[in-house]
Design a protein around this motif. Sequence first.
Motif, mmCIF file in Angstrom:
data_model
loop_
_atom_site.group_PDB
_atom_site.id
_atom_site.type_symbol
_atom_site.label_atom_id
_atom_site.label_comp_id
_atom_site.label_asym_id
_atom_site.label_seq_id
_atom_site.Cartn_x
_atom_site.Cartn_y
_atom_site.Cartn_z
ATOM 1 N N TYR A 15 0.815 -1.214 0.000
ATOM 2 C CA TYR A 15 0.000 0.000 0.000
ATOM 3 C C TYR A 15 0.850 1.266 0.000
ATOM 4 O O TYR A 15 0.464 2.275 -0.567
ATOM 5 C CB TYR A 15 -0.944 0.009 1.216
ATOM 6 N N ARG A 16 2.003 1.234 0.670
ATOM 7 C CA ARG A 16 2.996 2.304 0.725
ATOM 8 C C ARG A 16 2.584 3.566 1.482
ATOM 9 O O ARG A 16 3.408 4.185 2.089
ATOM 10 C CB ARG A 16 3.474 2.713 -0.670
ATOM 11 N N PHE A 17 1.307 3.956 1.433
ATOM 12 C CA PHE A 17 0.876 5.199 2.071
ATOM 13 C C PHE A 17 -0.460 4.990 2.789
ATOM 14 O O PHE A 17 -1.268 4.137 2.409
ATOM 15 C CB PHE A 17 0.735 6.325 1.036
ATOM 16 N N LEU A 18 -0.701 5.805 3.809
ATOM 17 C CA LEU A 18 -1.933 5.680 4.587
ATOM 18 C C LEU A 18 -3.209 5.840 3.755
ATOM 19 O O LEU A 18 -4.165 5.099 3.977
ATOM 20 C CB LEU A 18 -1.920 6.675 5.757
ATOM 21 N N PRO A 19 -3.278 6.772 2.793
ATOM 22 C CA PRO A 19 -4.511 6.878 2.001
ATOM 23 C C PRO A 19 -4.873 5.595 1.246
ATOM 24 O O PRO A 19 -6.051 5.273 1.091
ATOM 25 C CB PRO A 19 -4.224 8.022 1.033
ATOM 26 N N LYS A 20 -3.879 4.833 0.818
ATOM 27 C CA LYS A 20 -4.162 3.558 0.135
ATOM 28 C C LYS A 20 -4.757 2.544 1.114
ATOM 29 O O LYS A 20 -5.662 1.792 0.762
ATOM 30 C CB LYS A 20 -2.886 2.986 -0.483
ATOM 31 N N ILE A 21 -4.256 2.535 2.338
ATOM 32 C CA ILE A 21 -4.825 1.650 3.369
ATOM 33 C C ILE A 21 -6.249 2.094 3.684
ATOM 34 O O ILE A 21 -7.149 1.267 3.824
ATOM 35 C CB ILE A 21 -3.949 1.655 4.638
ATOM 36 N N ALA A 22 -6.458 3.394 3.775
ATOM 37 C CA ALA A 22 -7.794 3.935 4.062
ATOM 38 C C ALA A 22 -8.789 3.475 2.994
ATOM 39 O O ALA A 22 -9.901 3.036 3.314
ATOM 40 C CB ALA A 22 -7.745 5.456 4.113
ATOM 41 N N GLU A 23 -8.384 3.568 1.753
ATOM 42 C CA GLU A 23 -9.250 3.159 0.636
ATOM 43 C C GLU A 23 -9.544 1.661 0.694
ATOM 44 O O GLU A 23 -10.683 1.238 0.532
ATOM 45 C CB GLU A 23 -8.530 3.506 -0.671
ATOM 46 N N ARG A 24 -8.538 0.857 0.958
ATOM 47 C CA ARG A 24 -8.687 -0.600 0.970
ATOM 48 C C ARG A 24 -9.554 -1.093 2.129
ATOM 49 O O ARG A 24 -10.360 -1.985 1.981
ATOM 50 C CB ARG A 24 -7.299 -1.244 1.028
ATOM 51 N N TYR A 25 -9.395 -0.485 3.321
ATOM 52 C CA TYR A 25 -10.072 -0.986 4.518
ATOM 53 C C TYR A 25 -11.271 -0.149 4.943
ATOM 54 O O TYR A 25 -11.861 -0.406 5.987
ATOM 55 C CB TYR A 25 -9.077 -1.130 5.668
ATOM 56 N N GLY A 26 -11.638 0.854 4.175
ATOM 57 C CA GLY A 26 -12.858 1.597 4.434
ATOM 58 C C GLY A 26 -12.825 2.512 5.646
ATOM 59 O O GLY A 26 -13.844 2.704 6.304
ATOM 60 N N VAL A 27 -11.664 3.043 5.954
ATOM 61 C CA VAL A 27 -11.540 4.042 7.021
ATOM 62 C C VAL A 27 -10.971 5.312 6.392
ATOM 63 O O VAL A 27 -10.426 5.274 5.304
ATOM 64 C CB VAL A 27 -10.634 3.560 8.181
ATOM 65 N N SER A 28 -11.104 6.411 7.090
ATOM 66 C CA SER A 28 -10.595 7.658 6.511
ATOM 67 C C SER A 28 -9.102 7.807 6.794
ATOM 68 O O SER A 28 -8.568 7.274 7.767
ATOM 69 C CB SER A 28 -11.349 8.866 7.080
ATOM 70 N N ASP A 29 -8.453 8.537 5.916
ATOM 71 C CA ASP A 29 -7.037 8.837 6.079
ATOM 72 C C ASP A 29 -6.804 9.592 7.384
ATOM 73 O O ASP A 29 -5.816 9.376 8.079
ATOM 74 C CB ASP A 29 -6.559 9.656 4.869
ATOM 75 N N THR A 30 -7.736 10.444 7.742
ATOM 76 C CA THR A 30 -7.640 11.212 8.987
ATOM 77 C C THR A 30 -7.636 10.274 10.194
ATOM 78 O O THR A 30 -6.870 10.470 11.140
ATOM 79 C CB THR A 30 -8.804 12.211 9.096
ATOM 80 N N GLN A 31 -8.482 9.254 10.169
ATOM 81 C CA GLN A 31 -8.512 8.277 11.262
ATOM 82 C C GLN A 31 -7.180 7.547 11.373
ATOM 83 O O GLN A 31 -6.689 7.302 12.472
ATOM 84 C CB GLN A 31 -9.602 7.237 11.037
ATOM 85 N N ARG A 33 -4.188 8.605 10.446
ATOM 86 C CA ARG A 33 -3.172 9.515 11.001
ATOM 87 C C ARG A 33 -3.391 9.726 12.495
ATOM 88 O O ARG A 33 -2.437 9.780 13.261
ATOM 89 C CB ARG A 33 -3.180 10.849 10.253
ATOM 90 N N ALA A 34 -4.649 9.822 12.906
ATOM 91 C CA ALA A 34 -4.965 10.007 14.323
ATOM 92 C C ALA A 34 -4.561 8.780 15.140
ATOM 93 O O ALA A 34 -4.123 8.912 16.290
ATOM 94 C CB ALA A 34 -6.448 10.297 14.505
ATOM 95 N N ALA A 35 -4.686 7.590 14.549
ATOM 96 C CA ALA A 35 -4.344 6.357 15.261
ATOM 97 C C ALA A 35 -2.870 6.303 15.644
ATOM 98 O O ALA A 35 -2.496 5.602 16.586
ATOM 99 C CB ALA A 35 -4.706 5.141 14.416
ATOM 100 N N LEU A 36 -2.046 7.032 14.946
ATOM 101 C CA LEU A 36 -0.631 7.064 15.288
ATOM 102 C C LEU A 36 -0.401 7.782 16.615
ATOM 103 O O LEU A 36 0.600 7.556 17.281
ATOM 104 C CB LEU A 36 0.169 7.748 14.178
ATOM 105 N N ARG A 37 -1.351 8.645 16.997
ATOM 106 C CA ARG A 37 -1.206 9.443 18.214
ATOM 107 C C ARG A 37 -2.168 9.061 19.335
ATOM 108 O O ARG A 37 -1.858 9.235 20.504
ATOM 109 C CB ARG A 37 -1.403 10.926 17.885
ATOM 110 N N ARG A 38 -3.346 8.587 18.972
ATOM 111 C CA ARG A 38 -4.351 8.270 19.987
ATOM 112 C C ARG A 38 -5.205 7.083 19.522
ATOM 113 O O ARG A 38 -5.245 6.779 18.328
ATOM 114 C CB ARG A 38 -5.216 9.485 20.283
ATOM 115 N N PRO A 39 -5.885 6.424 20.436
ATOM 116 C CA PRO A 39 -6.657 5.230 20.081
ATOM 117 C C PRO A 39 -7.755 5.489 19.041
ATOM 118 O O PRO A 39 -8.534 6.426 19.176
ATOM 119 C CB PRO A 39 -7.286 4.809 21.416
ATOM 120 N N GLN A 40 -7.766 4.668 18.021
ATOM 121 C CA GLN A 40 -8.776 4.685 16.952
ATOM 122 C C GLN A 40 -8.969 3.232 16.526
ATOM 123 O O GLN A 40 -8.178 2.707 15.738
ATOM 124 C CB GLN A 40 -8.297 5.509 15.753
ATOM 125 N N LEU A 41 -9.980 2.586 17.034
ATOM 126 C CA LEU A 41 -10.170 1.146 16.876
ATOM 127 C C LEU A 41 -10.077 0.672 15.422
ATOM 128 O O LEU A 41 -9.250 -0.173 15.087
ATOM 129 C CB LEU A 41 -11.504 0.724 17.493
#
Length: 79
Positions: A15-31, A33-41
């Motif tokens: 995937y190489r980048f967070l937006p590609k993971i977001a697209e594949r797994y149905g979560v937002s890119d913002t979520q 990025r936030a998970a790197l700093r605080r809990p986001q299930l």
Amino acid sequence: MHQADILAAVRKTQYRFLPKIAERYGVSDTQLRAALRRPQLAAERAISKATGIALHELWPDRWSEDGKRLVRRGLKRAA
């Protein structure tokens, strides 16, 4: 793991980048990025699946080895 280590692990995947993971797994890119700093299930699970690294290895302060959450969003971990 430190957030820079997690991002390095993401870059080593197909995937190489967070937006590609977001697209594949149905979560937002913002979520993600936030998970790197605080809990986001959902975002934590997406990053774990994409990298193939267990949740407790990525966030040992948030997840136990048996897959249970140690901390919920907005709540501090019990002592």
